[in-house]
Design an enzyme around this catalytic site. Structure first.
Site, PDB file in Angstrom:
ATOM      1  N   SER A   1      38.028  48.946  63.948  1.00  9.37           N
ATOM      2  CA  SER A   1      37.586  50.181  64.605  1.00  9.37           C
ATOM      3  C   SER A   1      36.751  49.882  65.845  1.00  9.37           C
ATOM      4  CB  SER A   1      36.755  51.007  63.613  1.00  9.37           C
ATOM      5  OG  SER A   1      36.021  52.010  64.291  1.00  9.37           O
TER       6      SER A   1
ATOM      7  N   TYR B   1      38.816  54.193  70.534  1.00  9.54           N
ATOM      8  CA  TYR B   1      38.399  55.533  70.920  1.00  9.54           C
ATOM      9  C   TYR B   1      38.207  55.465  72.412  1.00  9.54           C
ATOM     10  CZ  TYR B   1      37.341  57.183  66.158  1.00  9.54           C
ATOM     11  OH  TYR B   1      37.422  57.589  64.864  1.00  9.54           O
TER      12      TYR B   1
ATOM     13  N   THR C   1      43.436  56.528  68.674  1.00  7.27           N
ATOM     14  CA  THR C   1      43.219  57.638  67.747  1.00  7.27           C
ATOM     15  C   THR C   1      43.167  58.932  68.541  1.00  7.27           C
ATOM     16  OG1 THR C   1      42.055  56.172  66.264  1.00  7.27           O
ATOM     17  CG2 THR C   1      41.669  58.529  65.951  1.00  7.27           C
TER      18      THR C   1
ATOM     19  N   LYS D   1      47.509  57.155  66.568  1.00  7.42           N
ATOM     20  CA  LYS D   1      47.060  57.450  65.210  1.00  7.42           C
ATOM     21  C   LYS D   1      46.560  58.884  65.141  1.00  7.42           C
ATOM     22  CE  LYS D   1      43.656  55.914  61.781  1.00  7.42           C
ATOM     23  NZ  LYS D   1      42.556  56.895  61.853  1.00  7.42           N
TER      24      LYS D   1
ATOM     25  N   HIS E   1      43.124  61.485  59.494  1.00 11.67           N
ATOM     26  CA  HIS E   1      41.815  60.853  59.575  1.00 11.67           C
ATOM     27  C   HIS E   1      41.090  60.899  58.220  1.00 11.67           C
ATOM     28  CE1 HIS E   1      39.243  59.576  63.165  1.00 11.67           C
ATOM     29  NE2 HIS E   1      38.443  59.321  62.148  1.00 11.67           N
TER      30      HIS E   1
HETATM   31  C1  LIG Z   1      34.139  56.207  56.585  1.00 11.48           C
HETATM   32  C2  LIG Z   1      35.344  56.368  57.454  1.00 11.48           C
HETATM   33  C3  LIG Z   1      35.276  55.965  58.774  1.00 11.48           C
HETATM   34  C4  LIG Z   1      36.407  56.070  59.590  1.00 11.48           C
HETATM   35  N1  LIG Z   1      36.330  55.602  60.872  1.00 11.48           N
HETATM   36  C5  LIG Z   1      37.441  55.642  61.656  1.00 11.48           C
HETATM   37  C6  LIG Z   1      37.410  55.068  62.952  1.00 11.48           C
HETATM   38  O1  LIG Z   1      36.410  54.516  63.392  1.00 11.48           O
HETATM   39  N2  LIG Z   1      38.539  55.164  63.699  1.00 11.48           N
HETATM   40  C7  LIG Z   1      39.685  55.762  63.232  1.00 11.48           C
HETATM   41  O2  LIG Z   1      40.687  55.820  63.949  1.00 11.48           O
HETATM   42  N3  LIG Z   1      39.735  56.277  61.995  1.00 11.48           N
HETATM   43  C8  LIG Z   1      38.652  56.223  61.191  1.00 11.48           C
HETATM   44  N4  LIG Z   1      38.723  56.728  59.914  1.00 11.48           N
HETATM   45  C9  LIG Z   1      40.007  57.230  59.393  1.00 11.48           C
HETATM   46  C10 LIG Z   1      40.810  56.103  58.753  1.00 11.48           C
HETATM   47  O3  LIG Z   1      41.353  55.223  59.722  1.00 11.48           O
HETATM   48  C11 LIG Z   1      41.995  56.611  57.933  1.00 11.48           C
HETATM   49  O4  LIG Z   1      42.738  57.514  58.712  1.00 11.48           O
HETATM   50  C12 LIG Z   1      41.594  57.300  56.625  1.00 11.48           C
HETATM   51  O5  LIG Z   1      40.439  56.727  56.073  1.00 11.48           O
HETATM   52  C13 LIG Z   1      42.748  57.190  55.627  1.00 11.48           C
HETATM   53  O6  LIG Z   1      42.482  57.902  54.485  1.00 11.48           O
HETATM   54  P1  LIG Z   1      41.910  57.260  53.113  1.00 11.48           P
HETATM   55  O7  LIG Z   1      40.463  56.984  53.346  1.00 11.48           O
HETATM   56  O8  LIG Z   1      42.164  58.334  52.131  1.00 11.48           O
HETATM   57  O9  LIG Z   1      42.714  55.986  52.828  1.00 11.48           O
HETATM   58  C14 LIG Z   1      37.608  56.631  59.075  1.00 11.48           C
HETATM   59  C15 LIG Z   1      37.647  57.042  57.746  1.00 11.48           C
HETATM   60  C16 LIG Z   1      36.547  56.913  56.937  1.00 11.48           C
HETATM   61  C17 LIG Z   1      36.643  57.329  55.503  1.00 11.48           C
END
Ligand SMILES: Cc1cc2nc3c(=O)[nH]c(=O)nc-3n(C[C@H](O)[C@H](O)[C@H](O)COP(=O)(O)O)c2cc1C
Length: 340
Positions: free
Chosen positions: A106, A129, A154, A213, A237
């Site tokens: 990330s 981002y 994203t 994404k 997300h």
């Molecule tokens: C705590 C947390 C932080 C996240 N941070 C980012 C991020 O920095 N960039 C991003 O593209 N997605 C981020 N996401 C989304 C994840 O990439 C992903 O889409 C999502 O967690 C998938 O679902 P799941 O947690 O049910 O496996 C984040 C999700 C969580 C739970």
């Protein structure tokens, strides 16, 4: 007690973490309708197994944009791994390498993208981002220099979703942690609206593959193909952005259909079981990405916890493939699933 499935890691992680940090990880936006739908939608899909198939050899190795991986299970980009473990993203990177899979790092990591790339044996993609153009360009150049193989843009976050559980818990990043990729705290906070024009600008800057994404509709999938992207991650997300959008597995078929083989399609959101992965593959995903379960493994037992979570999912997928009479990825097709 030895954790036997991914949900065991969820409870263990909660016990290991500060409550506010836990709520930041767990939270969805608003009423968490989409967060829950990401799980319940899998329950409405049933499997149609074939019997009397030789399942003695099960092979789940595949390639992702040409990069070989040991299984179609990748690590989704998630922010702030040092909330879970002191080694943060470096521990996650080690685990990915040991499991022979790909980690998407990330932008909002607590360890720099260079430290992450050094910590694991790869392969890595960099999730970007978009900030101002100068900052974005610098990040792309740094990621390219240390060997990241693709950029994941994203596109679902022109503003942050309202994560009420995290807000109620009073979550803020502890002062001893930072977004390690940035020198300037103010720039790190900024969100810049990404449009299709921004994407064309990015395309002109880098020869790295570009993956979008957060695509959830056939319309955007078709536009993505038109703009020359190399891959799409069907994602909401983890239910943290616009609430009430479809579960990602519900959105997958229309995206797969619209893309019509012109780029690879992946899925994340709610993957907790080998059978979830099998369903996503049957519905046209090339691979899945896992978000929270990786953080649960990390909080419970650092790199070893992440590796174990990945191994649990690998073992479950293998068993599901064998029991479904689909011992190779090529044998997994749409006829394996039906909706109820
Ligand atoms: C705590 C947390 C932080 C996240 N941070 C980012 C991020 O920095 N960039 C991003 O593209 N997605 C981020 N996401 C989304 C994840 O990439 C992903 O889409 C999502 O967690 C998938 O679902 P799941 O947690 O049910 O496996 C984040 C999700 C969580 C739970």
């Amino acid at each position: 007690m030895e954790p036997v499935n991914v949900f065991d890691y969820e409870s263990l992680a909660q016990a290991h973490m500060e409550p506010a940090a836990w709520h930041y990880y767990a939270s969805g936006s608003d009423d968490e309708v989409t967060l829950h739908a990401n799980r319940t939608a899998f329950e409405r899909i049933r499997l149609r197994p074939r019997m009397l198939v030789d399942v003695g050899n099960c092979d789940m190795r595949t390639t992702i944009l040409g990069t070989p991986v040991s299984m179609p299970i990748l690590i989704a980009p998630t922010a702030f791994h040092c909330l879970a473990h002191v080694e943060g993203e470096c521990a996650t990177a080690q685990a990915a390498g040991r499991s022979g899979t790909l980690m998407v790092a990330s932008t909002s990591s607590n360890r720099s993208l260079e430290d992450i790339a050094r910590a694991g044996s790869g392969p890595f993609w960099f999730q970007l981002y978009i900030h101002d153009r100068k900052t974005s360009l610098e990040l792309i150049q740094r990621a390219t220099l240390v060997g990241y193989r693709a950029l994941v843009i994203t596109v679902d976050s022109p503003h942050w979703g309202h994560k009420e559980r995290a807000i109620r818990s009073g979550f803020s990043l502890p002062p001893y942690l930072s977004k390690a990729n940035f020198q300037d705290e103010d720039i790190a906070k900024e969100n810049v609206f990404v449009t299709w024009e921004t994407l064309d600008w990015l395309r002109s800057l880098t020869s790295l593959p570009i993956i979008l994404k957060g695509i959830l509709t056939a319309e955007d999938a078709a536009l993505a193909v038109k703009h020359g992207v190399n891959g799409i991650i069907v994602s909401n997300h983890g239910g943290r952005q616009l609430d009430s959008v479809s579960a990602s597995i519900e959105a997958l078929p229309e995206v797969v259909e619209a893309v019509d083989g012109c780029c690879e399609v992946y899925l994340d959101g709610g993957i907790r079981r080998g059978t979830d992965i099998l369903k996503a593959l049957a519905m046209g995903a090339q691979a899945v990405l896992v978000g929270r379960p990786v953080l649960w493994g990390l909080a419970t037992n650092g790199a070893e916890g992440v590796r174990h979570v990945l191994e649990i999912l690998r073992t479950e997928l293998e068993l599901a493939m064998k029991l479904a009479g689909r011992p190779t990825l090529a044998s997994i097709d749409r006829s394996l699933v039906k909706m109820i």
